[in-house]
Design a protein around this motif. Structure first.
Motif, PDB file in Angstrom:
ATOM      1  N   ARG A   1       0.821  -1.203   0.000  1.00 47.88           N
ATOM      2  CA  ARG A   1       0.000   0.000   0.000  1.00 47.88           C
ATOM      3  C   ARG A   1       0.863   1.264   0.000  1.00 47.88           C
ATOM      4  O   ARG A   1       0.591   2.210  -0.746  1.00 47.88           O
ATOM      5  N   GLY A   2       1.913   1.271   0.810  1.00 50.84           N
ATOM      6  CA  GLY A   2       2.787   2.443   0.869  1.00 50.84           C
ATOM      7  C   GLY A   2       3.497   2.694  -0.443  1.00 50.84           C
ATOM      8  O   GLY A   2       3.655   3.837  -0.868  1.00 50.84           O
ATOM      9  N   GLN A   3       3.927   1.633  -1.104  1.00 52.19           N
ATOM     10  CA  GLN A   3       4.609   1.802  -2.376  1.00 52.19           C
ATOM     11  C   GLN A   3       3.658   2.284  -3.461  1.00 52.19           C
ATOM     12  O   GLN A   3       4.028   3.120  -4.290  1.00 52.19           O
ATOM     13  N   VAL A   4       2.450   1.749  -3.451  1.00 55.23           N
ATOM     14  CA  VAL A   4       1.460   2.213  -4.425  1.00 55.23           C
ATOM     15  C   VAL A   4       1.135   3.677  -4.181  1.00 55.23           C
ATOM     16  O   VAL A   4       1.019   4.471  -5.118  1.00 55.23           O
ATOM     17  N   LEU A   5       0.985   4.052  -2.914  1.00 51.69           N
ATOM     18  CA  LEU A   5       0.698   5.447  -2.574  1.00 51.69           C
ATOM     19  C   LEU A   5       1.818   6.362  -3.068  1.00 51.69           C
ATOM     20  O   LEU A   5       1.557   7.418  -3.665  1.00 51.69           O
ATOM     21  N   ASP A   6       3.058   5.963  -2.838  1.00 50.97           N
ATOM     22  CA  ASP A   6       4.192   6.765  -3.306  1.00 50.97           C
ATOM     23  C   ASP A   6       4.176   6.888  -4.830  1.00 50.97           C
ATOM     24  O   ASP A   6       4.443   7.963  -5.386  1.00 50.97           O
ATOM     25  N   ALA A   7       3.872   5.773  -5.508  1.00 54.02           N
ATOM     26  CA  ALA A   7       3.848   5.785  -6.966  1.00 54.02           C
ATOM     27  C   ALA A   7       2.748   6.700  -7.492  1.00 54.02           C
ATOM     28  O   ALA A   7       2.930   7.435  -8.472  1.00 54.02           O
ATOM     29  N   LEU A   8       1.588   6.657  -6.840  1.00 58.89           N
ATOM     30  CA  LEU A   8       0.485   7.506  -7.268  1.00 58.89           C
ATOM     31  C   LEU A   8       0.781   8.978  -7.001  1.00 58.89           C
ATOM     32  O   LEU A   8       0.444   9.845  -7.811  1.00 58.89           O
ATOM     33  N   ARG A   9       1.417   9.275  -5.875  1.00 63.33           N
ATOM     34  CA  ARG A   9       1.800  10.664  -5.589  1.00 63.33           C
ATOM     35  C   ARG A   9       2.789  11.173  -6.631  1.00 63.33           C
ATOM     36  O   ARG A   9       2.704  12.316  -7.080  1.00 63.33           O
ATOM     37  N   THR A  10       3.723  10.311  -7.012  1.00 64.76           N
ATOM     38  CA  THR A  10       4.679  10.694  -8.049  1.00 64.76           C
ATOM     39  C   THR A  10       3.958  10.963  -9.364  1.00 64.76           C
ATOM     40  O   THR A  10       4.249  11.936 -10.069  1.00 64.76           O
ATOM     41  N   ALA A  11       2.999  10.119  -9.694  1.00 64.58           N
ATOM     42  CA  ALA A  11       2.243  10.294 -10.937  1.00 64.58           C
ATOM     43  C   ALA A  11       1.442  11.588 -10.920  1.00 64.58           C
ATOM     44  O   ALA A  11       1.277  12.241 -11.958  1.00 64.58           O
ATOM     45  N   LEU A  12       0.926  11.963  -9.761  1.00 67.50           N
ATOM     46  CA  LEU A  12       0.204  13.229  -9.648  1.00 67.50           C
ATOM     47  C   LEU A  12       1.128  14.400  -9.929  1.00 67.50           C
ATOM     48  O   LEU A  12       0.793  15.319 -10.684  1.00 67.50           O
ATOM     49  N   VAL A  13       2.307  14.402  -9.314  1.00 68.58           N
ATOM     50  CA  VAL A  13       3.254  15.500  -9.491  1.00 68.58           C
ATOM     51  C   VAL A  13       3.720  15.579 -10.939  1.00 68.58           C
ATOM     52  O   VAL A  13       3.869  16.666 -11.505  1.00 68.58           O
ATOM     53  N   ASP A  14       3.957  14.429 -11.543  1.00 73.84           N
ATOM     54  CA  ASP A  14       4.440  14.393 -12.926  1.00 73.84           C
ATOM     55  C   ASP A  14       3.343  14.673 -13.943  1.00 73.84           C
ATOM     56  O   ASP A  14       3.610  14.813 -15.138  1.00 73.84           O
ATOM     57  N   GLY A  15       2.095  14.736 -13.498  1.00 71.04           N
ATOM     58  CA  GLY A  15       0.990  14.971 -14.421  1.00 71.04           C
ATOM     59  C   GLY A  15       0.574  13.748 -15.198  1.00 71.04           C
ATOM     60  O   GLY A  15      -0.162  13.853 -16.194  1.00 71.04           O
ATOM     61  N   GLU A  16       1.020  12.555 -14.770  1.00 68.21           N
ATOM     62  CA  GLU A  16       0.655  11.326 -15.467  1.00 68.21           C
ATOM     63  C   GLU A  16      -0.744  10.850 -15.085  1.00 68.21           C
ATOM     64  O   GLU A  16      -1.374  10.100 -15.835  1.00 68.21           O
ATOM     65  N   LEU A  17      -1.201  11.240 -13.917  1.00 71.62           N
ATOM     66  CA  LEU A  17      -2.605  11.065 -13.565  1.00 71.62           C
ATOM     67  C   LEU A  17      -3.286  12.383 -13.919  1.00 71.62           C
ATOM     68  O   LEU A  17      -3.013  13.420 -13.308  1.00 71.62           O
ATOM     69  N   VAL A  18      -4.144  12.348 -14.891  1.00 67.54           N
ATOM     70  CA  VAL A  18      -4.656  13.559 -15.525  1.00 67.54           C
ATOM     71  C   VAL A  18      -5.840  14.138 -14.754  1.00 67.54           C
ATOM     72  O   VAL A  18      -6.812  13.421 -14.487  1.00 67.54           O
ATOM     73  N   PRO A  19      -5.795  15.416 -14.392  1.00 67.83           N
ATOM     74  CA  PRO A  19      -6.934  16.032 -13.709  1.00 67.83           C
ATOM     75  C   PRO A  19      -8.230  15.873 -14.509  1.00 67.83           C
ATOM     76  O   PRO A  19      -8.254  16.079 -15.720  1.00 67.83           O
TER      77      PRO A  19
END
Length: 225
Positions: free
Chosen positions: A26-44
């Motif tokens: 869970r912690g690793q997935v959370l870190d990965a998702l936070r990184t994706a948010l900052v990088d703009g890979e998870l699209v608003p």
């Protein structure tokens, strides 16, 4: 406009995310998702399903959903029952408000620390400032965001107030999420932002209160403060 739900076959998930190992999933997935948010890979504005992201990470949907629920608490996404999670759309006004709140919180603390903390203590923080410069030099947005938070966390930690550090960390993280459609932050901008950390340390060592206040306020107005 209808939300576009991304299924397993066509989800636009973070391209650079590596499959996580099984411990602390869970912690690793959370870190990965936070990184994706900052990088703009998870699209608003986009909707992502837990199973689609889980397939990308090589895990079940459960740790993805747990991580997304944490991001919902942080104000990054909203939960859509039986559909997934929508990445929230940020506005320039929201970022300006975050900068204002951070200044209200951190400027008085920084000024107080400048009056009381010994110069040699500030010298101990130079490696943290250098880490931001190193991340900026590579253009690594997510790496810079993490190093930036670590520097501010180290400075505020000298106040000895854990609640302050936690609140400031949350505000800082929210301020790092990009605006929808915004161009990727240039490496030169990251380098300039990182240079402000070194300048702040110099002002803190010198106990130059006007410069400390000016640097902190200007820093929060930057693209990646």
């Amino acid at each position: 406009m209808e939300d576009r739900v991304h299924d397993t076959a066509r989800a636009r998930v973070p391209a650079q995310t590596r499959k996580v190992v099984r411990h602390s999933v869970r912690g690793q997935v959370l870190d990965a998702l936070r990184t994706a948010l900052v990088d703009g890979e998870l699209v608003p504005g986009e909707v992502y399903s837990g199973p689609a992201l889980g397939e990308r990470f090589g895990v079940s949907a459960t740790p993805v959903r747990e991580a997304m629920q944490q991001l919902a608490l942080e104000g990054a996404v909203e939960c859509l029952p039986n559909r997934g999670f929508r990445v929230l759309v940020r506005t320039a006004r929201e970022l300006a408000e975050l900068a204002e709140v951070r200044a209200l919180l951190e400027v008085p603390v920084m000024l107080g620390l400048a009056r009381t903390v010994a110069p040699e203590t500030w010298e101990d923080l130079r490696p943290a400032a250098a880490a931001t410069a190193e991340a900026a030099a590579t253009g690594d947005m997510a790496g810079y965001a993490e190093a930036d938070r670590a520097f501010h966390r180290a400075v505020l930690g000298l106040a000895g107030n854990r609640q302050l550090v936690q609140v400031a960390e949350d505000l800082h993280r929210r301020a790092q999420w990009p605006l929808p459609g915004a161009p990727r932050v240039r490496r030169a901008d990251l380098v300039a932002d990182a240079a402000e950390h070194a300048a702040l340390l110099e002002a803190l060592v010198a106990r130059d209160l006007p410069v400390v206040e000016s640097l902190v306020r200007e820093h929060f107005q930057g693209a990646r403060a």
